[in-house]
Design a protein around this motif. Structure first.
Motif, PDB file in Angstrom:
ATOM      1  N   ARG B 271       0.861  -1.188   0.000  1.00  0.00           N
ATOM      2  CA  ARG B 271       0.000   0.000   0.000  1.00  0.00           C
ATOM      3  C   ARG B 271       0.898   1.239   0.000  1.00  0.00           C
ATOM      4  N   LYS B 272       0.314   2.319  -0.497  1.00  0.00           N
ATOM      5  CA  LYS B 272       1.033   3.592  -0.443  1.00  0.00           C
ATOM      6  C   LYS B 272       0.084   4.672   0.037  1.00  0.00           C
ATOM      7  N   VAL B 273       0.585   5.590   0.848  1.00  0.00           N
ATOM      8  CA  VAL B 273      -0.212   6.739   1.263  1.00  0.00           C
ATOM      9  C   VAL B 273       0.585   8.000   0.956  1.00  0.00           C
ATOM     10  N   LYS B 274      -0.152   9.092   0.715  1.00  0.00           N
ATOM     11  CA  LYS B 274       0.496  10.364   0.403  1.00  0.00           C
ATOM     12  C   LYS B 274       0.508  11.264   1.627  1.00  0.00           C
ATOM     13  N   ALA B 275       1.553  12.037   1.764  1.00  0.00           N
ATOM     14  CA  ALA B 275       1.689  12.884   2.944  1.00  0.00           C
ATOM     15  C   ALA B 275       2.445  14.164   2.598  1.00  0.00           C
ATOM     16  N   ARG B 276       2.071  15.253   3.271  1.00  0.00           N
ATOM     17  CA  ARG B 276       2.868  16.492   3.176  1.00  0.00           C
ATOM     18  C   ARG B 276       4.122  16.385   4.050  1.00  0.00           C
ATOM     19  N   VAL B 277       3.947  15.694   5.178  1.00  0.00           N
ATOM     20  CA  VAL B 277       5.050  15.575   6.134  1.00  0.00           C
ATOM     21  C   VAL B 277       5.061  14.135   6.662  1.00  0.00           C
ATOM     22  N   VAL B 278       6.248  13.585   6.881  1.00  0.00           N
ATOM     23  CA  VAL B 278       6.370  12.267   7.490  1.00  0.00           C
ATOM     24  C   VAL B 278       7.112  12.409   8.820  1.00  0.00           C
ATOM     25  N   VAL B 279       6.510  11.864   9.872  1.00  0.00           N
ATOM     26  CA  VAL B 279       7.160  11.827  11.187  1.00  0.00           C
ATOM     27  C   VAL B 279       7.476  10.371  11.491  1.00  0.00           C
ATOM     28  N   VAL B 280       8.751  10.104  11.796  1.00  0.00           N
ATOM     29  CA  VAL B 280       9.206   8.738  11.996  1.00  0.00           C
ATOM     30  C   VAL B 280       9.377   8.486  13.488  1.00  0.00           C
ATOM     31  N   GLY B 281       8.656   7.485  13.995  1.00  0.00           N
ATOM     32  CA  GLY B 281       8.745   7.137  15.413  1.00  0.00           C
ATOM     33  C   GLY B 281       8.490   5.657  15.595  1.00  0.00           C
ATOM     34  N   ALA B 282       9.228   4.860  14.850  1.00  0.00           N
ATOM     35  CA  ALA B 282       8.985   3.408  14.820  1.00  0.00           C
ATOM     36  C   ALA B 282       9.917   2.661  15.764  1.00  0.00           C
ATOM     37  N   SER B 283      10.589   3.364  16.649  1.00  0.00           N
ATOM     38  CA  SER B 283      11.641   2.904  17.551  1.00  0.00           C
ATOM     39  C   SER B 283      12.964   2.931  16.797  1.00  0.00           C
ATOM     40  N   CYS B 284      14.023   3.095  17.565  1.00  0.00           N
ATOM     41  CA  CYS B 284      15.338   3.387  16.981  1.00  0.00           C
ATOM     42  C   CYS B 284      15.684   2.448  15.833  1.00  0.00           C
ATOM     43  N   VAL B 285      15.607   1.159  16.066  1.00  0.00           N
ATOM     44  CA  VAL B 285      16.129   0.216  15.072  1.00  0.00           C
ATOM     45  C   VAL B 285      15.209   0.135  13.851  1.00  0.00           C
ATOM     46  N   ASP B 286      13.897   0.043  14.064  1.00  0.00           N
ATOM     47  CA  ASP B 286      12.992  -0.043  12.917  1.00  0.00           C
ATOM     48  C   ASP B 286      12.945   1.273  12.138  1.00  0.00           C
ATOM     49  N   SER B 287      13.027   2.398  12.820  1.00  0.00           N
ATOM     50  CA  SER B 287      13.081   3.674  12.103  1.00  0.00           C
ATOM     51  C   SER B 287      14.308   3.714  11.198  1.00  0.00           C
ATOM     52  N   THR B 288      15.410   3.230  11.721  1.00  0.00           N
ATOM     53  CA  THR B 288      16.655   3.238  10.950  1.00  0.00           C
ATOM     54  C   THR B 288      16.527   2.337   9.721  1.00  0.00           C
ATOM     55  N   ARG B 289      15.929   1.172   9.908  1.00  0.00           N
ATOM     56  CA  ARG B 289      15.677   0.277   8.777  1.00  0.00           C
ATOM     57  C   ARG B 289      14.872   0.994   7.683  1.00  0.00           C
ATOM     58  N   ILE B 290      13.829   1.701   8.095  1.00  0.00           N
ATOM     59  CA  ILE B 290      12.962   2.387   7.125  1.00  0.00           C
ATOM     60  C   ILE B 290      13.740   3.498   6.412  1.00  0.00           C
ATOM     61  N   LEU B 291      14.500   4.279   7.176  1.00  0.00           N
ATOM     62  CA  LEU B 291      15.248   5.392   6.570  1.00  0.00           C
ATOM     63  C   LEU B 291      16.281   4.866   5.573  1.00  0.00           C
ATOM     64  N   LEU B 292      16.987   3.808   5.957  1.00  0.00           N
ATOM     65  CA  LEU B 292      18.031   3.277   5.069  1.00  0.00           C
ATOM     66  C   LEU B 292      17.441   2.624   3.825  1.00  0.00           C
ATOM     67  N   ASN B 293      16.237   2.063   3.973  1.00  0.00           N
ATOM     68  CA  ASN B 293      15.588   1.441   2.812  1.00  0.00           C
ATOM     69  C   ASN B 293      14.924   2.472   1.896  1.00  0.00           C
ATOM     70  N   SER B 294      14.830   3.709   2.351  1.00  0.00           N
ATOM     71  CA  SER B 294      14.171   4.753   1.548  1.00  0.00           C
ATOM     72  C   SER B 294      15.187   5.352   0.581  1.00  0.00           C
TER      73      SER B 294
END
Lengths: 208, 549
Positions: B271-294
């Protein structure tokens, strides 16, 4: 998987609102004398409510073993009783520990070989259960201090399982040790012995 | 997929995660009128099913009947992570509404300028871009909002608060430890915990059953689901989507975030959602996974990662456990020591005060959970022998146990890092995370003084000390306090985030969880995550109003 407890939260919420309402009532009526009674009484009610929901039928501790042979089960029963014997409180066998160990070994294949070899060693000369208690104790002592790490590891496994399980049973935790926590309390008194306190706190208390 | 993109509205803000970080962001933005979509990787936990009051013997019987307590923790088999065989790391995660806040330790300690000025003072790492004065108003607000109990003390390493709920009375063993520490010039103060010692903001008071770790059946300690997400839902501005496992932040051709890609945990659909702003708060390790995969042409090594700092400088905390038995309490009456679950006392960092130069930098504090009568007698496994004497020895010690758990800061090192492995993908086809982490020399040297301190306190208390192996440290990851992999800092070449948790490179992405911490300190992070996320989203709401993001 878990029991359906559909009404528990509703009832708890009702108890909480009832408690709040009663305390409000007491305050409004300025009958300060009954407020503490209510405060003390309602957590009790809540506690009973919890107990009501936490009723657990006793487990089938008398059921036949599911993993051990009857002979091995009797040996394990003797072993755990040597580790935690009956005194003025129940021993490990009284508390159903052999039943729980049987279930745990059934579920842990990695321990089965250790038990097989350990029990074979104990039954090496004669069936362990046919020895006198003094002979059993001597054998267990030598097992616990043997130079062969496999033997001491077996002793350690049996002892750890016995300790873990016995002090989880009502007989071990409540009757033997006197645990009475994990219940509703309106307040927590903490340490009421000024002689245990650091000096500033103790003198502060005395000054009050 | 493409139809989903077309029919989805553009959300003001999409928040990844609903724990302390995401929950605070959702609450603070929605109450300011911002419309928010929260993507959570799990579902709401049903409080009515918690085993808060199930006794150990009842639990055994229930297990035998195939009944189990609700599982809070993510099964690693569902979402495996990679570690080198010689560098184990125990990653503990909660995927579900409220995240880790249902089962965390609730210890609520303010960072001080001893912490914030650490890197500036000793030169290791990058300086924090904020100081205590920047965040203290938010600590005040958080204390008042969630309810934190504690004492009146105010120390350079542990700033006080005017907004504490009354502290619970210490247990006997805790009082005796305070007394013993006082004799050697070490101050053990009232603990600070997000547990309600009186009703607070509509939440009921603690009933001192001590079983917080099973989840509180009445919600008497802060959890993000009840305290933040539920009020946010009442604003009508929040939508929350369960079982949404986020893979990537999507960007436009300028490199700004414009949406989020996630997978449905049940159906595995993309799925995909559209956003004006993204706030990342998935916990340190999972947030990092998401950022690096982006990854995109604008951000080839992960979104906002021109510094190459994302994933690096992973810090956990070192800790160990020592147990003793106090002579005054041996054979004594057994009290109900349940209290508010954890310890009622805390030993704040003190090693910076005597002026003596150490062979290590940074510091440590100490926690004391499990003092007094427990719902087990695990210490018995370490007592010698067997038989009636053994049974008696166990019983004598039962009321007398004290437990010391020092926590030490780990410094951030570039080689302690999280990466993603394109050759090793998860069930959704997304690269898995890999953790390479090792406790360093600085930490091992600090551990010596941590051991000295614990031994001195126990000796001062004339305690019988349970056998221990000096120098032993708990497994990496076991404190569950990961920090530092997307750190704040003034210099965009060294830090991905600015002083308001906003990406230097991508102004419409904010990272508000433990990954944003510049250093880890010895303290539990949740209170600071809440204060930082509140501060960051105040800034974000302002920037949105000003039309800057």
């Amino acid at each position: 998987m878990t029991e359906a407890l559909p009404d528990k939260q509703n009832i708890l919420n009702r108890v909480h609102s009832r408690r709040t309402a009663l305390i409000k009532l007491a305050t409004a009526a300025t009958s300060a004398a009954i407020a503490p009674l209510l405060a003390a009484d309602t957590p009790e009610a809540e506690h009973h409510l919890h107990e009501m929901f936490d009723q657990t039928p006793p487990s089938a501790v008398a059921a036949p073993p599911s993993y051990f042979s009857q002979a091995d089960y009797e040996t394990v029963s003797k072993l755990v009783d040597l580790i935690i014997p009956r005194t003025d409180t129940p021993g490990a066998a009284d508390a159903g520990v052999p039943h729980w160990i049987d279930r745990q070994i059934a579920a842990k294949p990695e321990l089965q070989e250790q038990f097989k070899q350990g029990l074979a060693y104990l039954n090496g000369q004669a069936p362990f259960t046919s020895l006198t208690e003094q002979q059993q104790i001597t054998l267990l002592q030598s097992l616990s201090t043997d130079t062969d790490p496999a033997k001491t590891a077996f002793f350690k496994t049996v002892k750890d399982l016995t300790v873990d399980t016995y002090y989880k049973t009502e007989a071990g935790l409540v009757q033997e040790l006197g645990f009475h926590g994990n219940t509703f309390r309106a307040s927590f008194p903490g340490c009421t012995h000024p002689e245990h306190w650091p000096s500033a706190e103790a003198s502060q208390e005395r000054a009050q | 997929m493409s139809t989903a993109v077309k029919t989805e509205p553009v959300h003001d803000v999409v928040i990844i995660g609903s724990g302390a970080a995401g929950g605070m962001a959702a609450w603070n933005l929605t109450r300011q009128g911002v419309s928010v979509l929260v993507l959570d990787a799990g579902e709401r936990f049903d409080r009515a099913k918690f085993w808060t009051h199930v006794k150990p013997w009842q639990a055994m019987a229930k297990h035998e009947r195939g009944q189990f307590a609700p599982e809070f923790y993510l099964d690693t088999n569902e979402q495996p992570y990679l570690t080198p065989s010689d560098k184990p790391f125990e990653l503990i995660r909660v995927w579900g509404r409220g995240g880790m806040t249902y089962v965390r330790g609730r210890v609520s300690l303010r960072y001080s300028d001893v912490d914030f000025a650490g890197p500036a003072r000793d030169g290791w790492g990058v300086p924090w871009p904020i100081r205590y004065k920047d965040i203290s108003p938010y600590y005040d607000k958080v204390d008042q909002f969630i309810g934190v109990c504690g004492g009146l003390d105010d120390q350079d390493s542990l700033p006080g608060s005017k907004y504490m709920l009354p502290p619970p009375a210490p247990r006997c063993g805790e009082r005796l430890l305070q007394k013993a520490a006082q004799k050697i010039g070490v101050s053990i103060v009232a603990g600070r915990r997000a547990v309600l010692t009186q009703p607070h903001n509509g939440h009921p008071a603690c009933h001192y059953c001590g079983a917080c770790g099973s989840g509180c059946d009445v919600g008497a300690f802060f959890n993000s689901s009840d305290y933040l997400i539920d009020p946010a839902l009442k604003t009508g501005k929040l939508t929350i989507r369960d079982n949404a496992v986020v893979a990537r932040i999507l960007v436009d051709d300028k490199g700004l975030a414009n949406g989020v890609q996630y997978f449905d945990r049940k159906t595995k659909d993309e799925r995909k959602v559209k956003a004006r702003v993204v706030v990342v708060g998935a916990s340190c390790v999972d947030s990092t996974r998401i950022l690096l995969n982006s990854q995109s042409s604008a951000h080839p090594n992960g979104i906002g990662n021109s510094s190459d700092a994302i994933g690096r400088y992973l810090c956990e905390q070192i800790r160990f456990h020592m147990y003793g038995f106090l002579p005054e309490l041996l054979n004594g009456p057994v009290q109900d020591d349940s209290g508010i679950g954890g310890e009622h006392i805390y030993l704040p960092r003190f090693n910076h005060r005597d002026g003596r130069k150490r062979d290590y930098i940074r510091g440590f504090g100490m926690q004391f959970w499990d003092c007094g009568a427990q719902a087990n007698a695990n210490y018995a496994k370490s007592l010698p022998g067997f038989g009636a004497e053994f049974k008696k020895a166990v019983k004598q010690r039962y009321p007398a146990m004290v437990a010391l758990h020092p926590y030490g800061e780990t410094i951030g090192r570039a080689e302690n890092r999280i990466t993603v492995d394109a050759n090793n993908v998860d069930a959704y086809g997304v690269p898995r995370l890999k953790i390479e982490y090792q406790i360093g020399d600085n930490e091992h040297r600090m551990a010596q003084e941590m051991y000295d301190t614990a031994e001195q306190i126990l000796h001062s208390a004339k305690a019988e000390i349970l056998p221990y192996e000096r120098g032993w440290l708990d497994k990496a990851g076991s404190a569950i306090h990961e920090h530092g992999t997307c750190r704040m800092g003034e210099d965009p070449k060294k830090s991905p985030l600015n002083a308001f948790n906003q990406m230097h490179d991508v102004k419409n992405v904010f990272v508000v969880d433990g990954s944003a911490f510049t250093t880890a300190s010895e303290k539990n992070p949740t209170l600071t995550i809440l204060a930082m996320a509140w501060r960051a989203t105040d800034y974000l709401a302002g920037e949105m109003k000003r039309g800057n993001v």
